[in-house]
Design a protein around this motif. Structure first.
Motif, mmCIF file in Angstrom:
data_model
loop_
_atom_site.group_PDB
_atom_site.id
_atom_site.type_symbol
_atom_site.label_atom_id
_atom_site.label_comp_id
_atom_site.label_asym_id
_atom_site.label_seq_id
_atom_site.Cartn_x
_atom_site.Cartn_y
_atom_site.Cartn_z
ATOM 1 N N ARG A 149 -9.237 -7.887 0.879
ATOM 2 C CA ARG A 149 -8.621 -8.410 -0.353
ATOM 3 C C ARG A 149 -7.634 -7.391 -0.922
ATOM 4 N N TYR A 150 -7.953 -6.103 -0.797
ATOM 5 C CA TYR A 150 -7.113 -5.059 -1.372
ATOM 6 C C TYR A 150 -6.873 -3.956 -0.358
ATOM 7 N N VAL A 151 -5.616 -3.488 -0.294
ATOM 8 C CA VAL A 151 -5.260 -2.333 0.516
ATOM 9 C C VAL A 151 -4.461 -1.385 -0.383
ATOM 10 N N PHE A 152 -4.867 -0.136 -0.433
ATOM 11 C CA PHE A 152 -4.205 0.866 -1.266
ATOM 12 C C PHE A 152 -3.444 1.820 -0.357
ATOM 13 N N THR A 153 -2.255 2.225 -0.791
ATOM 14 C CA THR A 153 -1.480 3.134 0.051
ATOM 15 C C THR A 153 -0.442 3.887 -0.767
ATOM 16 N N LEU A 154 0.119 4.940 -0.167
ATOM 17 C CA LEU A 154 1.177 5.743 -0.777
ATOM 18 C C LEU A 154 2.496 5.438 -0.093
ATOM 19 N N ILE A 155 3.572 5.408 -0.862
ATOM 20 C CA ILE A 155 4.895 5.104 -0.306
ATOM 21 C C ILE A 155 5.322 6.149 0.724
ATOM 22 N N GLN A 156 4.829 7.379 0.550
ATOM 23 C CA GLN A 156 5.245 8.447 1.467
ATOM 24 C C GLN A 156 4.760 8.223 2.902
ATOM 25 N N LYS A 157 3.790 7.328 3.079
ATOM 26 C CA LYS A 157 3.268 7.057 4.415
ATOM 27 C C LYS A 157 4.229 6.224 5.258
ATOM 28 N N PHE A 158 5.323 5.771 4.612
ATOM 29 C CA PHE A 158 6.237 4.865 5.302
ATOM 30 C C PHE A 158 7.654 5.405 5.238
ATOM 31 N N GLY A 159 8.360 5.224 6.287
ATOM 32 C CA GLY A 159 9.746 5.678 6.300
ATOM 33 C C GLY A 159 10.377 5.396 7.645
ATOM 34 N N THR A 160 11.708 5.390 7.668
ATOM 35 C CA THR A 160 12.446 5.182 8.917
ATOM 36 C C THR A 160 13.585 6.189 8.972
ATOM 37 N N LYS A 161 14.068 6.407 10.149
ATOM 38 C CA LYS A 161 15.258 7.234 10.296
ATOM 39 C C LYS A 161 16.447 6.487 9.729
ATOM 40 N N LYS A 162 17.441 7.221 9.319
ATOM 41 C CA LYS A 162 18.615 6.624 8.702
ATOM 42 C C LYS A 162 19.232 5.573 9.619
ATOM 43 N N GLY A 163 19.467 4.387 9.049
ATOM 44 C CA GLY A 163 20.082 3.308 9.818
ATOM 45 C C GLY A 163 19.091 2.388 10.488
ATOM 46 N N GLU A 164 17.828 2.809 10.588
ATOM 47 C CA GLU A 164 16.831 1.957 11.226
ATOM 48 C C GLU A 164 16.273 0.944 10.223
ATOM 49 N N VAL A 165 15.904 -0.220 10.749
ATOM 50 C CA VAL A 165 15.265 -1.248 9.927
ATOM 51 C C VAL A 165 13.758 -1.100 10.074
ATOM 52 N N TYR A 166 13.068 -1.122 8.969
ATOM 53 C CA TYR A 166 11.615 -0.960 9.052
ATOM 54 C C TYR A 166 11.014 -2.164 9.766
ATOM 55 N N PRO A 167 10.112 -1.954 10.717
ATOM 56 C CA PRO A 167 9.548 -3.066 11.476
ATOM 57 C C PRO A 167 8.698 -3.988 10.605
ATOM 58 N N LYS A 168 8.714 -5.252 10.956
ATOM 59 C CA LYS A 168 7.902 -6.228 10.221
ATOM 60 C C LYS A 168 6.427 -5.926 10.445
#
Length: 424
Positions: A379-398
């Motif tokens: 029901r709930y998932v908690f996370t930090l934004i810093q755990k996600f990122g892409t190299k410049k120009g890349e689209v984050y995968p679905k």
């Protein structure tokens, strides 16, 4: 409205505040009655056995029969017995929480079917989804006897015979603090059984009004300034409070969806939503209803809900998520995103302390982990934004194709709106 009984206040300012309030409740759909002379000899016009009883059993039985037509009379007896049993040995807030759960989720009762088999049914006490199926009765001048003294309340709002709304009124020249110190505090001590059932309080002298939860200390009572939208010009008055929380659908909504019991050091605290939380959360939920069936290629954006520091962001999240889970069909998952460990921990603790999170803590440590969690039943998932990122120009995968995922971000800094986390 029943004929007025002898006025204890005559034509004092108390009556000048009380009578317009009663008329307003009546215009909102409440049946009203003055119970100053409820007792004639040893009998009560509302069917109470003694003045210590605070549940109007006749109204409760009628409502239970209407809402549970398949339950035999013996089962109705058991439901009434469970709702009205003595809880004086419990701490007041624990007694209130126990009754609250029965009102919200129903009363389990054993019933024998036609073959003599015992089955467990859940008796509905209040029809939360169909307001008109309930009995709303506003009693003025209601006598309640405690162990040593008797008190007379100003206004009590009964829903299906259960006293859910307490209204204490003072003359316009008296302070609200007097209503709290001289009346409410005294009632909580002298007639505590009344507050076993209470859902919300209103204290007013006509022009100044505060509302709060059953056991709110003075400093935690708050004003209810707006009825329908945060953009309204705020007006602090008894009329605003009655229209804002006393209208039948609103009092049911506040009790069902905007009430929490939070575990804290030393016990439990009962809280209800403040004005801005109630309006903001309901506005966001209206957007969920509006966007939930959009095609997959149309991202659903619910909007921004602004809070000032200390205004209850974490609780607003709880109210929002819990109401969606209760009222909107779907296998919803909420992804709560923050940008600091301490904020993540604070929000999680609020969800856990209010009973919203009942499973093992789900924290996404990376995009791949989040993808896994979203494929499971959380029901709930908690996370930090810093755990996600892409190299410049890349689209984050679905991460998911599901349309029943809602992302909630707190402290929405630039780091959080540069990159879309979910395409759902």
């Amino acid at each position: 409205m029943s004929p007025a009984a002898p006025h204890s206040h005559d034509y004092s300012e108390d009556t000048l505040v009380e009578q317009p309030a009663i008329a307003l409740f009546e215009s909102l759909g409440w049946e009203t009655g003055n119970l100053y002379a409820e007792w004639t000899g040893s009998s009560s016009s509302e069917g109470r056995q003694t003045q210590q009883d605070v549940v109007l059993e006749g109204r409760l039985r009628a409502a239970l029969g209407n809402l549970n037509p398949d339950l035999p009379s013996e089962a109705i007896d058991l439901v009434v017995e469970e709702l009205t049993r003595d809880r004086s040995k419990l701490l007041p807030v624990n007694a209130n929480q126990e009754v609250y759960r029965l009102l919200k989720d129903g009363v389990p009762v054993s019933v024998n079917d036609e073959y003599g088999h015992n089955t467990l049914k859940v008796a509905k006490v209040i029809d939360w989804g169909n307001v008109e199926e309930n009995d709303f009765f506003l009693a003025s001048q209601f006598w309640v006897k405690g162990d040593y003294h008797t008190r007379r309340t100003d206004l009590l709002g009964f829903v299906n015979g259960i006293p859910l709304l307490f209204v204490e009124l003072k003359a316009t020249h008296k302070t609200l603090k007097a209503a709290y110190d001289d009346n409410l505090t005294d009632y909580r001590t002298v007639i505590p059984q009344l507050f076993t059932y209470n859902g919300a309080l209103i204290l007013s002298n006509g022009s100044q009004t505060v509302v709060g939860s059953t056991f709110s200390p003075w400093e935690h009572l708050f004003e209810w300034k707006r009825i329908n939208d945060e953009g309204e010009k705020g007006v602090v008055s008894l009329e605003t409070a009655i229209r804002g929380i006393g209208e039948p659908s609103r009092i049911l909504d506040i009790i069902e969806n905007f009430t929490v019991f939070e575990d804290v050091a030393g016990g439990v605290i009962k809280k209800i939503a403040k004005n801005h939380q109630y309006l903001g959360v309901n506005k966001a939920i209206a957007e969920v209803w509006r966007t939930k069936d959009r095609p997959k290629d149309q991202a659903g954006r619910l909007g921004v809900f602004w809070h000032t520091q200390g205004s209850g962001k974490s609780l607003s999240m709880v109210f929002f998520a819990q109401k969606i889970l209760r009222k909107i069909p779907g296998n919803w998952t909420f992804v709560i995103v923050t940008d600091r460990n301490e904020l993540d921990e604070q929000i999680y603790k609020t969800f856990a302390a209010t009973g919203a999170v009942g499973e093992v803590e789900a924290h996404a440590t990376s995009g791949a982990h989040l993808k896994q969690l979203l494929s499971e039943d959380h029901r709930y998932v908690f996370t930090l934004i810093q755990k996600f990122g892409t190299k410049k120009g890349e689209v984050y995968p679905k991460l998911s194709d599901r349309q029943d995922i809602i992302v909630i971000t707190d402290e929405a800094h630039r780091s959080q709106y540069d990159t879309a986390l979910l395409q759902s």
